[in-house]
Motif scaffolding. Sequence first.
Motif, mmCIF file in Angstrom:
data_model
loop_
_atom_site.group_PDB
_atom_site.id
_atom_site.type_symbol
_atom_site.label_atom_id
_atom_site.label_comp_id
_atom_site.label_asym_id
_atom_site.label_seq_id
_atom_site.Cartn_x
_atom_site.Cartn_y
_atom_site.Cartn_z
ATOM 1 N N GLY A 166 0.620 -1.378 -0.164
ATOM 2 C CA GLY A 166 0.502 0.008 -0.789
ATOM 3 C C GLY A 166 1.107 1.203 0.294
ATOM 4 N N VAL A 167 2.296 1.434 -0.887
ATOM 5 C CA VAL A 167 2.716 1.993 -0.517
ATOM 6 C C VAL A 167 2.706 3.385 -1.475
ATOM 7 C CG1 VAL A 167 5.381 3.550 -1.097
ATOM 8 C CG2 VAL A 167 4.853 1.515 0.814
ATOM 9 N N SER A 168 2.075 4.546 -1.503
ATOM 10 C CA SER A 168 1.352 5.163 -2.601
ATOM 11 C C SER A 168 2.445 6.582 -2.861
ATOM 12 C CB SER A 168 0.232 5.943 -2.735
ATOM 13 O OG SER A 168 -0.601 4.949 -3.044
ATOM 14 N N MET A 169 3.121 7.192 -3.074
ATOM 15 C CA MET A 169 4.076 8.785 -3.024
ATOM 16 C C MET A 169 4.226 9.209 -4.280
ATOM 17 S SD MET A 169 8.154 7.323 -2.059
ATOM 18 C CE MET A 169 7.079 6.687 -0.389
ATOM 19 N N GLU A 170 4.315 10.103 -4.574
ATOM 20 C CA GLU A 170 5.706 11.306 -5.068
ATOM 21 C C GLU A 170 6.828 11.728 -4.801
ATOM 22 O OE1 GLU A 170 4.204 12.229 -8.030
ATOM 23 O OE2 GLU A 170 1.481 11.516 -7.533
ATOM 24 N N ILE A 171 7.299 11.035 -6.041
ATOM 25 C CA ILE A 171 9.018 11.600 -6.283
ATOM 26 C C ILE A 171 9.460 12.990 -6.823
ATOM 27 C CG2 ILE A 171 10.962 10.745 -5.850
ATOM 28 C CD1 ILE A 171 10.070 8.150 -5.604
ATOM 29 N N ALA A 172 9.302 13.844 -6.032
ATOM 30 C CA ALA A 172 10.240 15.181 -7.439
ATOM 31 C C ALA A 172 11.586 15.374 -7.981
ATOM 32 C CB ALA A 172 9.662 15.950 -6.156
ATOM 33 N N PRO A 173 10.964 15.608 -8.827
ATOM 34 C CA PRO A 173 12.409 15.234 -9.848
ATOM 35 C C PRO A 173 13.383 17.009 -9.464
ATOM 36 C CG PRO A 173 10.704 16.732 -10.997
ATOM 37 C CD PRO A 173 9.746 16.404 -9.827
ATOM 38 N N THR A 174 14.424 16.333 -9.817
ATOM 39 C CA THR A 174 15.788 16.622 -9.452
ATOM 40 C C THR A 174 15.646 17.679 -7.179
ATOM 41 O OG1 THR A 174 14.554 18.854 -10.252
ATOM 42 C CG2 THR A 174 16.192 18.326 -11.643
ATOM 43 N N ALA A 175 15.241 16.523 -7.136
ATOM 44 C CA ALA A 175 15.333 16.735 -5.385
ATOM 45 C C ALA A 175 15.909 15.939 -5.077
ATOM 46 C CB ALA A 175 13.760 16.764 -5.559
ATOM 47 N N VAL A 176 16.603 15.764 -4.105
ATOM 48 C CA VAL A 176 16.741 14.493 -3.210
ATOM 49 C C VAL A 176 15.357 14.440 -2.463
ATOM 50 C CG1 VAL A 176 18.102 14.150 -1.336
ATOM 51 C CG2 VAL A 176 18.812 15.157 -3.119
ATOM 52 N N THR A 177 14.946 12.853 -2.282
ATOM 53 C CA THR A 177 13.841 12.102 -0.710
ATOM 54 C C THR A 177 14.897 11.188 -0.446
ATOM 55 O OG1 THR A 177 13.251 12.207 -3.212
ATOM 56 C CG2 THR A 177 11.675 10.965 -1.264
ATOM 57 N N ALA A 178 14.782 11.316 0.684
ATOM 58 C CA ALA A 178 15.148 10.408 2.106
ATOM 59 C C ALA A 178 14.103 9.402 2.201
ATOM 60 C CB ALA A 178 15.601 11.481 3.159
ATOM 61 N N LEU A 179 14.293 7.929 2.072
ATOM 62 C CA LEU A 179 13.578 6.445 2.881
ATOM 63 C C LEU A 179 14.251 6.518 3.981
ATOM 64 C CD1 LEU A 179 12.815 4.745 -0.134
ATOM 65 C CD2 LEU A 179 11.415 6.651 0.566
ATOM 66 N N ILE A 180 13.526 6.903 5.672
ATOM 67 C CA ILE A 180 14.454 6.840 6.411
ATOM 68 C C ILE A 180 13.136 5.650 7.475
ATOM 69 C CG2 ILE A 180 15.035 8.465 6.527
ATOM 70 C CD1 ILE A 180 12.689 9.619 8.885
ATOM 71 N N GLY A 181 13.729 5.701 8.136
ATOM 72 C CA GLY A 181 12.484 4.220 9.153
ATOM 73 C C GLY A 181 13.655 3.366 9.733
ATOM 74 N N PRO A 182 12.892 2.101 10.290
ATOM 75 C CA PRO A 182 14.095 1.239 11.402
ATOM 76 C C PRO A 182 14.075 0.291 10.193
ATOM 77 C CG PRO A 182 11.362 1.198 12.213
ATOM 78 C CD PRO A 182 11.398 2.010 11.468
ATOM 79 N N SER A 183 15.495 -0.939 11.027
ATOM 80 C CA SER A 183 16.093 -1.156 10.338
ATOM 81 C C SER A 183 14.399 -2.480 9.925
ATOM 82 C CB SER A 183 17.105 -2.851 10.531
ATOM 83 O OG SER A 183 17.829 -1.793 10.850
ATOM 84 N N GLY A 184 14.711 -3.001 8.382
ATOM 85 C CA GLY A 184 13.438 -4.065 8.554
ATOM 86 C C GLY A 184 12.416 -3.534 7.418
ATOM 87 N N CYS A 185 11.690 -2.470 7.631
ATOM 88 C CA CYS A 185 10.669 -2.064 7.242
ATOM 89 C C CYS A 185 10.803 -2.137 5.955
ATOM 90 C CB CYS A 185 10.931 -0.635 7.756
ATOM 91 S SG CYS A 185 11.959 0.398 7.169
ATOM 92 N N GLY A 186 11.676 -2.495 5.024
ATOM 93 C CA GLY A 186 11.413 -2.198 3.523
ATOM 94 C C GLY A 186 11.965 -0.655 2.528
ATOM 95 N N LYS A 187 12.497 -0.541 3.215
ATOM 96 C CA LYS A 187 13.227 1.167 2.933
ATOM 97 C C LYS A 187 13.890 0.423 1.235
ATOM 98 C CE LYS A 187 15.458 2.407 6.152
ATOM 99 N NZ LYS A 187 15.207 1.319 6.388
ATOM 100 N N SER A 188 15.026 -0.585 1.193
ATOM 101 C CA SER A 188 15.533 -0.389 0.063
ATOM 102 C C SER A 188 14.470 -2.121 -0.775
ATOM 103 C CB SER A 188 16.931 -1.634 1.130
ATOM 104 O OG SER A 188 17.228 -0.729 1.711
ATOM 105 N N THR A 189 14.354 -2.231 0.038
ATOM 106 C CA THR A 189 12.869 -3.250 -1.483
ATOM 107 C C THR A 189 12.279 -2.200 -2.376
ATOM 108 O OG1 THR A 189 12.717 -4.908 0.743
ATOM 109 C CG2 THR A 189 11.009 -4.850 -1.008
ATOM 110 N N LEU A 190 11.741 -1.283 -1.696
ATOM 111 C CA LEU A 190 11.388 -0.029 -2.211
ATOM 112 C C LEU A 190 11.852 0.830 -3.279
ATOM 113 C CD1 LEU A 190 8.137 1.479 -2.162
ATOM 114 C CD2 LEU A 190 8.933 2.897 -0.926
ATOM 115 N N LEU A 191 12.903 0.669 -2.415
ATOM 116 C CA LEU A 191 14.466 1.519 -3.534
ATOM 117 C C LEU A 191 14.736 0.384 -4.638
ATOM 118 C CD1 LEU A 191 16.606 3.876 -3.028
ATOM 119 C CD2 LEU A 191 18.109 2.913 -2.772
ATOM 120 N N ARG A 192 14.589 -0.534 -4.609
ATOM 121 C CA ARG A 192 14.983 -1.808 -5.207
ATOM 122 C C ARG A 192 13.740 -1.525 -6.672
ATOM 123 N NH1 ARG A 192 17.864 -4.919 -1.667
ATOM 124 N NH2 ARG A 192 16.346 -5.884 -1.647
ATOM 125 N N CYS A 193 12.903 -1.401 -6.219
ATOM 126 C CA CYS A 193 11.585 -1.185 -7.049
ATOM 127 C C CYS A 193 11.909 -0.439 -8.514
ATOM 128 C CB CYS A 193 10.210 -1.022 -6.044
ATOM 129 S SG CYS A 193 9.566 -2.519 -5.302
#
Lengths: 265, 285
Positions: free
Chosen positions: A30-57
Amino acid sequence: MVTGSAPTDKGSFTLEDVSVTYGSETAIAGVSMEIAPTAVTALIGPSGCGKSTLLRCLNRMNDELGNARVGGTILLDGIDIYTSDYDPVELRTKVGQVFQKPNPFPMSIYDNVAYGPRTQGIRRRTELDDVVERSLRRSALWGEVKKDLKKHAFELSGGQQQRLCIARALATEPEVVLMDEPASSLDPISTQQIEDTIAELKAHVTIVIVTHNMQQAARISDQTAFMLRESMDHPAFLVEMGETRTMFTNPGDTRTEAYITGRFG
Amino acid sequence: MSRIKQARMIQTIAVTVTGAAALFVVSAALFLLAYIAVRGAPAISWEFLTDVPSGQMKEGGILPAIVGTLALTAATAAFSLPIGVAAGIYLSEYAPRGKSTRVIRLAISNMAGVPSIVYGLFGLALFVILLDFGKSILAGALTLACLTLPVIITATEEALRQIPSDLRQASLALGATRWRTIYRIVLPAAAPGIVTGSILGLSRAAGETAPILFTAAVYYKRQMPDSIFSDVMALPYHIYILATQVTGRPDDIIWGTAFVLVGGVTAISVAAAAWRSTQRRKVRW
């Protein structure tokens, strides 16, 4: 001085109801988000919260893991990157990645940076020379290595290796660069250099960075997304996302506040 | 006796026993090499290396056997290296984890367990008779290739597995296909391990007698091979013949032949090890 390509508004992501499933286990949902162009978006959260998994999508690297299935819709500049006729190999020339541990190829500095362009069929020496210099300048490594580009990449320090990996990712002229905790294995001075590089790069490319370091997220990002997995029985989800300043000073969710003030995670 | 004293004594015994075993292995290898060298060296001469056998095998040289073994080993390499390396790449890089892959692996380890004389019979039935290659370098090399394949496949697979997956991901993330990743990144990094394993397998093949007994080797032949359909003399078979079939021969020509075989194989292994160490210095993880 940055000698990058002209600023564009390319490199925006739109995620709608994205989920990732490994076999029978749903890792994120259920992740919905807008990632803005030419900007830095940080994904934060505790270990194992799927940040890297989402990144690899975002560059379809999950495809390479065999049993991962991605649900929902991911649009890059309005185009669905998960349709069957969208070539993941081509996608990855537009969406580069820098990994947690510096992973230069066992070859010279020059050959490392030229790998992506050569993969795209560029053979002309002058053209490759240009790309290598431009990319190394953008990752702020040029001054340190311009005299011995033939040197083996493994002779560089850890921080230099990571900036080489950034240059290597930039050499295909991507619209987006994904960074998975790029400074977590580096010393403070190298980390500072990487952060400076990111600050300069965002004028031309979109950066999505996973980080465990709250100060780092606050320093370098424009937008912050906070993810959480409350128990292993439930998939991870996006708690909230917003402008970094707002997220860090006035978060909308008490869980976000608890995490960024260091009360858990 | 106190607990500590007892533990210390057991420790001493463990070091002694394991050390003695290691020493035994090293001495056995050195003794074997030294014995072959001492017994064989007196027979070595320019004539021994460049002449054909004469005087009912009791005189002359062993050139046809040297050439035969070189030809057999080269042809074995030509068949087993491409297939072995390709199969190793498939298993390490492409094969899905599942039942069919387990069956392939089982087949390979079974291949490694088949006695070499059985390969000889198999080669005779399939290559010599059924495919009608006759007793020839071709039939012998194909038989030896069957024997060598499992070694090369396993060596390739293990060498590839040692390459960190980080490197593969970095290449894929740059828009390289899987094949380009393998060809440009993974294979070059794994080359030292693949070469070492392959040479080990081919050395083994060069010294085998049973597989070529029915498929390639002949008792005596003056002429050099002129095609892959020629039958040939071979060093291990020549040793066997000298030791069992030729009465009244001087012992040193047997040891001389053994010395040439072992010397050649050792020289190639040492060269490979030297090359590998120059590669390792360039590549560290």
